[in-house]
Motif scaffolding. Structure first.
Motif, PDB file in Angstrom:
ATOM      1  N   ILE A 122       0.838  -1.203   0.000  1.00 56.88           N
ATOM      2  CA  ILE A 122       0.000   0.000   0.000  1.00 56.88           C
ATOM      3  C   ILE A 122       0.873   1.254   0.000  1.00 56.88           C
ATOM      4  O   ILE A 122       0.616   2.217  -0.731  1.00 56.88           O
ATOM      5  CB  ILE A 122      -0.952  -0.008   1.217  1.00 56.88           C
ATOM      6  CG1 ILE A 122      -2.052  -1.063   1.017  1.00 56.88           C
ATOM      7  CG2 ILE A 122      -1.584   1.369   1.419  1.00 56.88           C
ATOM      8  CD1 ILE A 122      -2.925  -1.261   2.234  1.00 56.88           C
ATOM      9  N   GLU A 123       1.939   1.231   0.792  1.00 61.51           N
ATOM     10  CA  GLU A 123       2.840   2.378   0.836  1.00 61.51           C
ATOM     11  C   GLU A 123       3.613   2.525  -0.477  1.00 61.51           C
ATOM     12  O   GLU A 123       3.881   3.650  -0.930  1.00 61.51           O
ATOM     13  CB  GLU A 123       3.807   2.224   2.012  1.00 61.51           C
ATOM     14  CG  GLU A 123       3.129   2.400   3.366  1.00 61.51           C
ATOM     15  CD  GLU A 123       4.060   2.126   4.534  1.00 61.51           C
ATOM     16  OE1 GLU A 123       5.259   1.890   4.288  1.00 61.51           O
ATOM     17  OE2 GLU A 123       3.586   2.148   5.688  1.00 61.51           O
ATOM     18  N   MET A 124       3.961   1.401  -1.102  1.00 60.87           N
ATOM     19  CA  MET A 124       4.716   1.460  -2.350  1.00 60.87           C
ATOM     20  C   MET A 124       3.936   2.196  -3.434  1.00 60.87           C
ATOM     21  O   MET A 124       4.520   2.922  -4.243  1.00 60.87           O
ATOM     22  CB  MET A 124       5.074   0.047  -2.819  1.00 60.87           C
ATOM     23  CG  MET A 124       5.972   0.032  -4.049  1.00 60.87           C
ATOM     24  SD  MET A 124       6.482  -1.628  -4.546  1.00 60.87           S
ATOM     25  CE  MET A 124       7.584  -2.043  -3.206  1.00 60.87           C
ATOM     26  N   VAL A 125       2.613   2.019  -3.463  1.00 62.08           N
ATOM     27  CA  VAL A 125       1.812   2.699  -4.486  1.00 62.08           C
ATOM     28  C   VAL A 125       1.154   3.974  -3.953  1.00 62.08           C
ATOM     29  O   VAL A 125       0.345   4.603  -4.642  1.00 62.08           O
ATOM     30  CB  VAL A 125       0.746   1.751  -5.097  1.00 62.08           C
ATOM     31  CG1 VAL A 125       1.418   0.563  -5.761  1.00 62.08           C
ATOM     32  CG2 VAL A 125      -0.267   1.285  -4.057  1.00 62.08           C
ATOM     33  N   GLY A 126       1.474   4.349  -2.719  1.00 57.46           N
ATOM     34  CA  GLY A 126       1.085   5.656  -2.217  1.00 57.46           C
ATOM     35  C   GLY A 126      -0.373   5.834  -1.856  1.00 57.46           C
ATOM     36  O   GLY A 126      -0.898   6.948  -1.945  1.00 57.46           O
ATOM     37  N   ILE A 127      -1.043   4.752  -1.417  1.00 58.16           N
ATOM     38  CA  ILE A 127      -2.477   4.884  -1.096  1.00 58.16           C
ATOM     39  C   ILE A 127      -2.764   4.553   0.366  1.00 58.16           C
ATOM     40  O   ILE A 127      -3.902   4.237   0.725  1.00 58.16           O
ATOM     41  CB  ILE A 127      -3.358   4.008  -2.020  1.00 58.16           C
ATOM     42  CG1 ILE A 127      -2.932   2.535  -1.973  1.00 58.16           C
ATOM     43  CG2 ILE A 127      -3.321   4.549  -3.447  1.00 58.16           C
ATOM     44  CD1 ILE A 127      -3.882   1.617  -2.752  1.00 58.16           C
ATOM     45  N   SER A 128      -1.762   4.655   1.228  1.00 62.37           N
ATOM     46  CA  SER A 128      -1.968   4.297   2.632  1.00 62.37           C
ATOM     47  C   SER A 128      -2.945   5.239   3.328  1.00 62.37           C
ATOM     48  O   SER A 128      -3.615   4.848   4.291  1.00 62.37           O
ATOM     49  CB  SER A 128      -0.635   4.286   3.386  1.00 62.37           C
ATOM     50  OG  SER A 128       0.041   5.515   3.242  1.00 62.37           O
ATOM     51  N   GLU A 129      -3.059   6.484   2.825  1.00 65.39           N
ATOM     52  CA  GLU A 129      -3.895   7.471   3.522  1.00 65.39           C
ATOM     53  C   GLU A 129      -5.388   7.298   3.249  1.00 65.39           C
ATOM     54  O   GLU A 129      -6.209   7.938   3.895  1.00 65.39           O
ATOM     55  CB  GLU A 129      -3.455   8.894   3.137  1.00 65.39           C
ATOM     56  CG  GLU A 129      -3.920   9.373   1.774  1.00 65.39           C
ATOM     57  CD  GLU A 129      -3.146   8.750   0.624  1.00 65.39           C
ATOM     58  OE1 GLU A 129      -3.566   8.937  -0.536  1.00 65.39           O
ATOM     59  OE2 GLU A 129      -2.125   8.082   0.875  1.00 65.39           O
ATOM     60  N   ILE A 130      -5.762   6.429   2.294  1.00 64.87           N
ATOM     61  CA  ILE A 130      -7.193   6.311   1.966  1.00 64.87           C
ATOM     62  C   ILE A 130      -7.911   5.302   2.858  1.00 64.87           C
ATOM     63  O   ILE A 130      -9.131   5.132   2.754  1.00 64.87           O
ATOM     64  CB  ILE A 130      -7.410   5.945   0.479  1.00 64.87           C
ATOM     65  CG1 ILE A 130      -6.987   4.503   0.189  1.00 64.87           C
ATOM     66  CG2 ILE A 130      -6.716   6.945  -0.428  1.00 64.87           C
ATOM     67  CD1 ILE A 130      -7.330   4.059  -1.217  1.00 64.87           C
ATOM     68  N   GLY A 131      -7.181   4.640   3.764  1.00 64.86           N
ATOM     69  CA  GLY A 131      -7.814   3.700   4.673  1.00 64.86           C
ATOM     70  C   GLY A 131      -8.089   2.356   4.022  1.00 64.86           C
ATOM     71  O   GLY A 131      -7.322   1.904   3.172  1.00 64.86           O
ATOM     72  N   ASN A 132      -9.201   1.761   4.408  1.00 65.34           N
ATOM     73  CA  ASN A 132      -9.530   0.413   3.938  1.00 65.34           C
ATOM     74  C   ASN A 132     -10.954   0.363   3.387  1.00 65.34           C
ATOM     75  O   ASN A 132     -11.814  -0.336   3.913  1.00 65.34           O
ATOM     76  CB  ASN A 132      -9.355  -0.586   5.090  1.00 65.34           C
ATOM     77  CG  ASN A 132      -9.536  -2.025   4.639  1.00 65.34           C
ATOM     78  OD1 ASN A 132      -9.279  -2.349   3.474  1.00 65.34           O
ATOM     79  ND2 ASN A 132      -9.981  -2.884   5.547  1.00 65.34           N
ATOM     80  N   PRO A 133     -11.233   1.139   2.321  1.00 69.46           N
ATOM     81  CA  PRO A 133     -12.606   1.197   1.797  1.00 69.46           C
ATOM     82  C   PRO A 133     -12.985  -0.073   1.048  1.00 69.46           C
ATOM     83  O   PRO A 133     -12.123  -0.866   0.638  1.00 69.46           O
ATOM     84  CB  PRO A 133     -12.553   2.384   0.832  1.00 69.46           C
ATOM     85  CG  PRO A 133     -11.135   2.388   0.351  1.00 69.46           C
ATOM     86  CD  PRO A 133     -10.315   1.960   1.532  1.00 69.46           C
ATOM     87  N   LEU A 134     -14.280  -0.253   0.869  1.00 67.95           N
ATOM     88  CA  LEU A 134     -14.773  -1.271  -0.054  1.00 67.95           C
ATOM     89  C   LEU A 134     -14.329  -0.853  -1.455  1.00 67.95           C
ATOM     90  O   LEU A 134     -14.485   0.303  -1.848  1.00 67.95           O
ATOM     91  CB  LEU A 134     -16.296  -1.346   0.021  1.00 67.95           C
ATOM     92  CG  LEU A 134     -16.985  -2.526  -0.670  1.00 67.95           C
ATOM     93  CD1 LEU A 134     -16.687  -3.838   0.060  1.00 67.95           C
ATOM     94  CD2 LEU A 134     -18.496  -2.280  -0.730  1.00 67.95           C
ATOM     95  N   VAL A 135     -13.772  -1.792  -2.202  1.00 69.56           N
ATOM     96  CA  VAL A 135     -13.190  -1.439  -3.502  1.00 69.56           C
ATOM     97  C   VAL A 135     -14.239  -0.864  -4.448  1.00 69.56           C
ATOM     98  O   VAL A 135     -13.948   0.016  -5.254  1.00 69.56           O
ATOM     99  CB  VAL A 135     -12.473  -2.659  -4.108  1.00 69.56           C
ATOM    100  CG1 VAL A 135     -12.029  -2.377  -5.542  1.00 69.56           C
ATOM    101  CG2 VAL A 135     -11.276  -3.037  -3.255  1.00 69.56           C
ATOM    102  N   ARG A 136     -15.462  -1.341  -4.334  1.00 66.91           N
ATOM    103  CA  ARG A 136     -16.540  -0.816  -5.182  1.00 66.91           C
ATOM    104  C   ARG A 136     -16.693   0.692  -5.038  1.00 66.91           C
ATOM    105  O   ARG A 136     -17.116   1.381  -5.983  1.00 66.91           O
ATOM    106  CB  ARG A 136     -17.850  -1.526  -4.825  1.00 66.91           C
ATOM    107  CG  ARG A 136     -19.031  -1.142  -5.688  1.00 66.91           C
ATOM    108  CD  ARG A 136     -20.286  -1.915  -5.305  1.00 66.91           C
ATOM    109  NE  ARG A 136     -20.107  -3.338  -5.506  1.00 66.91           N
ATOM    110  CZ  ARG A 136     -20.178  -3.962  -6.689  1.00 66.91           C
ATOM    111  NH1 ARG A 136     -20.409  -3.243  -7.779  1.00 66.91           N
ATOM    112  NH2 ARG A 136     -20.030  -5.266  -6.767  1.00 66.91           N
ATOM    113  N   ASN A 137     -16.357   1.216  -3.872  1.00 63.40           N
ATOM    114  CA  ASN A 137     -16.529   2.640  -3.602  1.00 63.40           C
ATOM    115  C   ASN A 137     -15.288   3.468  -3.936  1.00 63.40           C
ATOM    116  O   ASN A 137     -15.295   4.686  -3.754  1.00 63.40           O
ATOM    117  CB  ASN A 137     -16.889   2.843  -2.124  1.00 63.40           C
ATOM    118  CG  ASN A 137     -18.217   2.201  -1.769  1.00 63.40           C
ATOM    119  OD1 ASN A 137     -19.110   2.108  -2.615  1.00 63.40           O
ATOM    120  ND2 ASN A 137     -18.350   1.745  -0.530  1.00 63.40           N
TER     121      ASN A 137
END
Length: 238
Positions: A122-137
């Motif tokens: 998650i950190e490698m692609v820089g999306i750690s700050e978005i939390g753990n949402p349902l992927v559909r959303n």
């Protein structure tokens, strides 16, 4: 002198009378960040599927890391260090971001290591700050970045990216370019396909132009961008 990681030697793929890939010789050096471009139908995605073993070649040889992979099944190629992210995200929409990555990593690390590996990707692609949402959303761009993270679960030597910037806005495209550069700088060789020439100019160190299944031109982005014959291809004059 860098070693050749991937070699396509006189590779062709015919579908009946259609020569989707026609006698292609392509060499990718270890550590490369290499782009394939060309008009629709030029054979770009077919080459990716040949490299992955999704299609068997009609003729020719595919060598990876010094091994003949021509007749090796896809799962063996993954085990040997090749991974792919296709253009349309292949994520699990009804699962969370973490659960998607958990599915990808569980074959490659112990149960105890899974949480740390999820965080690493998650950190490698820089999306750690978005939390753990349902992927559909998640918006399209975040789904693209999630799948890039999933494609890195096997710690590949070679990563194939099919139009990673497709459908993205300018800021998302710049963010994707940063991701691709970061992955490459950490040691993964990358071949990518894209039609966004601004995106290609930001990251490609070498560019190969395909036309009617053949290699038409090859060089730096500036050499390709200023090649009148390549311009004519995109304008339909060749």
């Amino acid at each position: 002198m860098k070693e050749n990681l991937l070699e396509l030697r006189h590779v062709s793929k015919h579908f009946g009378g259609l020569k989707a890939v026609d006698d292609v010789n392509l060499t990718i050096e270890e550590g490369s960040l290499h782009c394939l471009i060309g008009p629709n139908g030029a054979g770009k995605t077919t080459i990716f599927k040949l490299i992955m073993g999704i299609y068997p070649p009609t003729s020719g040889e595919i060598l990876f890391n010094g091994k003949d992979m021509t007749k090796i099944p896809t799962f063996r190629r993954v085990q040997n260090g090749i991974s792919i992210k296709m253009q349309i995200p292949g994520v699990y929409l009804d699962l969370s971001l973490y659960d998607n990555i958990r599915i990808a990593v569980q074959k490659y690390v112990s149960v105890r290591e899974i949480p740390a590996e999820i965080n690493r990707l998650i950190e490698m692609v820089g999306i750690s700050e978005i939390g753990n949402p349902l992927v559909r959303n998640m918006p399209h761009g975040q789904q693209q970045w999630l799948e890039i993270a999933m494609s890195l679960a096997s710690k590949p030597k070679l990563l194939l990216l099919d139009e990673p910037a497709a459908g993205l806005g300018p800021e998302e495209t710049e963010f994707t370019a940063d991701i691709v550069r970061r992955i490459n700088e950490l040691g993964t060789t990358i071949i990518f396909i894209d039609h966004d020439m601004d995106f290609v100019s930001k990251i490609a160190r070498k560019t190969t132009v395909l036309h009617y299944g053949k290699i038409f031109a090859e060089g730096t982005f500036d050499e390709i961008h200023n090649n009148q014959d390549v311009i004519n291809i995109y304008l339909g004059k060749v």
